[in-house]
Scaffold this active site. Structure first.
Site, mmCIF file in Angstrom:
data_model
loop_
_atom_site.group_PDB
_atom_site.id
_atom_site.type_symbol
_atom_site.label_atom_id
_atom_site.label_comp_id
_atom_site.label_asym_id
_atom_site.label_seq_id
_atom_site.Cartn_x
_atom_site.Cartn_y
_atom_site.Cartn_z
ATOM 1 N N LYS A 7 44.210 -62.950 18.009
ATOM 2 C CA LYS A 7 44.877 -61.955 18.569
ATOM 3 C C LYS A 7 45.497 -60.935 17.778
ATOM 4 O O LYS A 7 45.625 -61.350 16.528
ATOM 5 C CB LYS A 7 46.020 -62.574 19.696
ATOM 6 C CG LYS A 7 46.424 -61.776 20.764
ATOM 7 C CD LYS A 7 45.554 -62.073 22.070
ATOM 8 C CE LYS A 7 46.223 -61.321 23.089
ATOM 9 N NZ LYS A 7 45.656 -61.844 24.463
ATOM 10 N N VAL A 30 53.484 -54.990 37.811
ATOM 11 C CA VAL A 30 51.908 -54.505 38.356
ATOM 12 C C VAL A 30 51.637 -53.442 37.749
ATOM 13 O O VAL A 30 51.261 -52.458 38.027
ATOM 14 C CB VAL A 30 52.450 -54.116 39.868
ATOM 15 C CG1 VAL A 30 52.374 -55.245 40.930
ATOM 16 C CG2 VAL A 30 53.977 -53.510 40.091
ATOM 17 N N GLY A 31 51.056 -54.177 36.531
ATOM 18 C CA GLY A 31 50.182 -53.219 35.463
ATOM 19 C C GLY A 31 48.704 -53.450 35.956
ATOM 20 O O GLY A 31 48.402 -53.699 37.016
ATOM 21 N N ASN A 32 47.943 -53.367 34.902
ATOM 22 C CA ASN A 32 46.503 -53.249 35.133
ATOM 23 C C ASN A 32 45.854 -54.512 35.717
ATOM 24 O O ASN A 32 45.162 -54.485 36.524
ATOM 25 C CB ASN A 32 45.549 -53.301 33.680
ATOM 26 C CG ASN A 32 45.860 -51.720 33.000
ATOM 27 O OD1 ASN A 32 45.947 -50.742 33.576
ATOM 28 N ND2 ASN A 32 46.275 -51.797 31.771
ATOM 29 N N VAL A 33 46.246 -55.736 35.306
ATOM 30 C CA VAL A 33 45.732 -56.806 36.166
ATOM 31 C C VAL A 33 46.440 -56.802 37.270
ATOM 32 O O VAL A 33 45.335 -57.157 38.465
ATOM 33 C CB VAL A 33 45.900 -58.047 35.297
ATOM 34 C CG1 VAL A 33 45.460 -59.578 36.035
ATOM 35 C CG2 VAL A 33 45.200 -58.021 33.745
ATOM 36 N N ALA A 34 47.630 -57.115 37.471
ATOM 37 C CA ALA A 34 48.285 -57.425 38.805
ATOM 38 C C ALA A 34 48.048 -56.300 39.699
ATOM 39 O O ALA A 34 47.799 -56.605 40.903
ATOM 40 C CB ALA A 34 49.799 -57.398 38.516
ATOM 41 N N TYR A 35 47.895 -54.840 39.497
ATOM 42 C CA TYR A 35 47.458 -54.035 40.532
ATOM 43 C C TYR A 35 46.097 -54.528 41.002
ATOM 44 O O TYR A 35 46.082 -54.495 42.622
ATOM 45 C CB TYR A 35 47.478 -52.767 39.960
ATOM 46 C CG TYR A 35 47.206 -51.660 41.107
ATOM 47 C CD1 TYR A 35 48.452 -51.069 41.837
ATOM 48 C CD2 TYR A 35 45.910 -51.157 41.477
ATOM 49 C CE1 TYR A 35 48.404 -50.282 42.753
ATOM 50 C CE2 TYR A 35 45.849 -50.263 42.503
ATOM 51 C CZ TYR A 35 46.908 -49.636 43.244
ATOM 52 O OH TYR A 35 47.010 -48.803 44.248
HETATM 53 N N1 NAD Z 1 44.052 -57.206 30.799
HETATM 54 C C1 NAD Z 1 43.473 -58.435 30.805
HETATM 55 O O1 NAD Z 1 42.285 -58.486 31.055
HETATM 56 C C2 NAD Z 1 44.340 -59.560 30.462
HETATM 57 C C3 NAD Z 1 43.494 -60.823 30.454
HETATM 58 C C4 NAD Z 1 44.162 -62.227 30.438
HETATM 59 C C5 NAD Z 1 45.567 -62.126 30.271
HETATM 60 N N2 NAD Z 1 46.153 -61.151 30.309
HETATM 61 C C6 NAD Z 1 47.793 -61.057 30.366
HETATM 62 O O2 NAD Z 1 48.039 -60.677 31.519
HETATM 63 C C7 NAD Z 1 49.418 -59.817 31.358
HETATM 64 C C8 NAD Z 1 49.414 -58.355 31.991
HETATM 65 O O3 NAD Z 1 48.334 -57.649 31.373
HETATM 66 P P1 NAD Z 1 47.925 -56.115 31.647
HETATM 67 O O4 NAD Z 1 46.718 -55.999 31.092
HETATM 68 O O5 NAD Z 1 48.008 -56.403 33.279
HETATM 69 O O6 NAD Z 1 49.034 -55.445 31.266
HETATM 70 P P2 NAD Z 1 49.739 -54.078 31.401
HETATM 71 O O7 NAD Z 1 50.549 -53.661 30.385
HETATM 72 O O8 NAD Z 1 48.956 -53.307 32.144
HETATM 73 O O9 NAD Z 1 50.838 -54.750 32.462
HETATM 74 C C9 NAD Z 1 51.978 -55.347 32.367
HETATM 75 C C10 NAD Z 1 52.902 -54.860 33.124
HETATM 76 O O10 NAD Z 1 54.213 -55.840 33.312
HETATM 77 C C11 NAD Z 1 55.501 -54.901 33.045
HETATM 78 N N3 NAD Z 1 56.631 -55.579 32.601
HETATM 79 C C12 NAD Z 1 56.704 -56.015 31.308
HETATM 80 N N4 NAD Z 1 58.082 -56.505 31.084
HETATM 81 C C13 NAD Z 1 58.228 -56.747 32.512
HETATM 82 C C14 NAD Z 1 59.410 -57.587 32.898
HETATM 83 N N5 NAD Z 1 60.410 -58.013 32.339
HETATM 84 N N6 NAD Z 1 59.615 -57.443 34.429
HETATM 85 C C15 NAD Z 1 58.555 -56.884 35.066
HETATM 86 N N7 NAD Z 1 57.727 -56.345 34.562
HETATM 87 C C16 NAD Z 1 57.581 -56.076 33.272
HETATM 88 C C17 NAD Z 1 54.882 -53.557 32.414
HETATM 89 O O11 NAD Z 1 55.730 -52.535 32.803
HETATM 90 C C18 NAD Z 1 53.532 -53.558 32.944
HETATM 91 O O12 NAD Z 1 53.465 -52.542 34.185
HETATM 92 C C19 NAD Z 1 49.823 -60.067 29.859
HETATM 93 O O13 NAD Z 1 50.564 -61.185 29.602
HETATM 94 C C20 NAD Z 1 48.257 -60.098 29.381
HETATM 95 O O14 NAD Z 1 48.383 -60.787 28.134
HETATM 96 C C21 NAD Z 1 45.766 -59.701 30.505
HETATM 97 C C1 LEU Z 2 40.014 -59.455 27.299
HETATM 98 C C2 LEU Z 2 40.408 -60.403 26.315
HETATM 99 C C3 LEU Z 2 39.377 -60.577 24.991
HETATM 100 C C4 LEU Z 2 41.804 -60.539 26.042
HETATM 101 C C5 LEU Z 2 42.620 -60.564 27.265
HETATM 102 N N1 LEU Z 2 44.053 -59.598 26.745
HETATM 103 C C6 LEU Z 2 43.130 -62.002 27.258
HETATM 104 O O1 LEU Z 2 44.333 -62.426 26.882
HETATM 105 O O2 LEU Z 2 42.410 -63.033 27.523
#
Ligand code: NAD
Ligand code: LEU
EC number: 1.4.1.9
Length: 364
Positions: free
Chosen positions: A80, A181-186
């Site tokens: 990472k 509610v960022g990228n994944v959660a939306y």
């Molecule tokens: N993007 C992926 O495909 C992916 C894959 C596996 C795991 N993840 C994990 O999922 C999580 C979210 O990833 P993402 O890509 O949606 O990121 P993102 O940045 O789009 O969303 C994260 C959201 O969390 C909010 N946030 C941060 N701190 C906070 C708090 N204390 N209270 C409330 N909200 C808070 C941010 O403002 C943001 O809107 C991360 O932990 C990431 O490592 C993501």
């Molecule tokens: C898409 C993956 C390579 C990375 C992702 N952010 C995860 O934690 O799994």
């Protein structure tokens, strides 16, 4: 932190510090283990309070990727990157190009993708300098943004968790507290809303909350109040370590299932959830959809094949619940054992990853 002591304790292979004064790049690439293959893991950009905090985050996230990739059955190790900076203010093209050159210098030992604070556009810039990047624009033969696929996997894993906790995998009528509610959660909320779940949401970004409230008829609460709400499922989808000494006594949920990496502040907190009878879907199992999807690019991306594999998250979660019950151990430990067994079975025949040209990134 004594860095080598820490690395030795958890058996990390490599830690790379990347600095480029011109662009302001300060990045840390952590490679945990390449027994199964090159280390694939995303790049996080975040405003860390200290360099030590950034190093620790990189290390913890990299180890999580080793377990995630192993448990998902991928022939990939774990790594990472964290970039120190504010993703809303500090990004520039030169920064991601410089970072791409550092990745290229690792000659395939590390392959990157998106994480918190980075986007497909950032990956496209990295791709100007290296082939060792996934999750770039689909026009380049890539799988694009992994977040919606991660969300789909979390949705499937949440349904499996509901089956375990409530005897039925339907989420209709269930109250789900979504943190972040960022990228994944939306995208996750879209699935949950469609199935008829009632959503409670929070985020430190007001615009993100407003968007979710409007789209999903969700109830908004302040960030710290999410631990106290009456709900069936707590879905941590922001940053890590939110399951901790302070929050566990406040949780009313029967299930913890979300996308965030490193949800447990420490393994002790997984033990406490187990003792309290709260069903915990191990973070790296339930959120593996994104990495499964981008990893498929290494064979020439095929969406049908990738999604078929993402669907298996439902059964992997049920399998871990089964092992946990059989051996009377917490679910995080059952998942760890599954991942470790796979790594150990390969370790004896192969030690360090060497680029063997079997992937197709370089031919895109
Ligand atoms: N993007 C992926 O495909 C992916 C894959 C596996 C795991 N993840 C994990 O999922 C999580 C979210 O990833 P993402 O890509 O949606 O990121 P993102 O940045 O789009 O969303 C994260 C959201 O969390 C909010 N946030 C941060 N701190 C906070 C708090 N204390 N209270 C409330 N909200 C808070 C941010 O403002 C943001 O809107 C991360 O932990 C990431 O490592 C993501
Ligand atoms: C898409 C993956 C390579 C990375 C992702 N952010 C995860 O934690 O799994």
């Amino acid at each position: 932190m004594e860095i080598f002591t820490y690395m030795e304790k958890y058996d990390y292979e490599q830690l790379v510090f990347c600095q480029d004064k011109n662009s302001g790049l300060k990045a840390i690439i952590a490679i945990h283990d390449t027994t199964l293959g090159p280390a694939l893991g995303g790049t996080r950009m975040w405003t860390y309070n200290s360099e030590e905090e950034a190093i620790e985050d990189a290390l913890r996230l990299a180890k999580g990727m080793t377990y995630k990739n192993a448990a998902a059955g991928l022939n990939l190790g774990g790594g990472k990157t964290v970039i120190i900076g504010d993703p809303r203010k500090d990004k520039n093209t030169e920064m991601f190009r410089a970072f791409g050159r550092y990745i290229q210098g690792l000659n395939g030992r590390y392959i990157t993708a998106e994480d918190v604070g980075t986007t497909v556009e950032d990956m496209d810039i990295i791709h100007m300098e290296t082939d060792f990047v996934t999750g770039i624009s689909p026009e380049s033969g890539s799988s694009g943004n992994p977040s919606p696929v991660t969300a789909y996997g979390v949705y499937k894993g949440m349904k499996a968790s509901a089956l375990e906790a409530f005897g039925d995998d339907s989420l209709e009528g269930k109250t789900i507290a979504v943190q972040g509610v960022g990228n994944v959660a939306y995208s996750l909320c879209e699935y949950l809303h469609k199935e008829g779940a009632k959503l409670i949401v929070t985020d430190i970004n007001k615009a993100a909350v407003d968007r979710a409230v409007k789209a999903f008829d969700a109830r908004a609460v302040d960030p710290d109040d999410i631990y106290d709400v009456d709900c069936d499922i707590y879905a941590p989808c922001a940053l890590g370590a939110t399951v901790n000494d302070n929050t566990i006594p406040r949780l009313k949920a029967k299930v913890v299932a979300g996308s965030a990496n490193n949800q447990l502040a420490s393994t002790i907190h997984g033990d406490i959830l187990h003792e309290k009878g709260i069903i915990y879907a191990p973070d790296y199992l339930i959120n593996a959809g994104g990495v499964i999807n981008v990893a498929d690019e290494l064979n020439g991306y095929n969406e049908t094949r990738a999604m078929k594999k993402v669907d298996t998250i439902y059964d992997s979660i049920l399998k871990v619940f089964e092992i946990a019950k059989r051996d009377n151990i917490p679910t995080y430990l059952a998942a760890d054992r599954m991942a470790e067994e796979r790594i150990e079975s390969v370790r004896n025949s192969r030690s360090q990853f060497l680029l063997n040209g079997h992937h197709t990134l370089s031919r895109r």
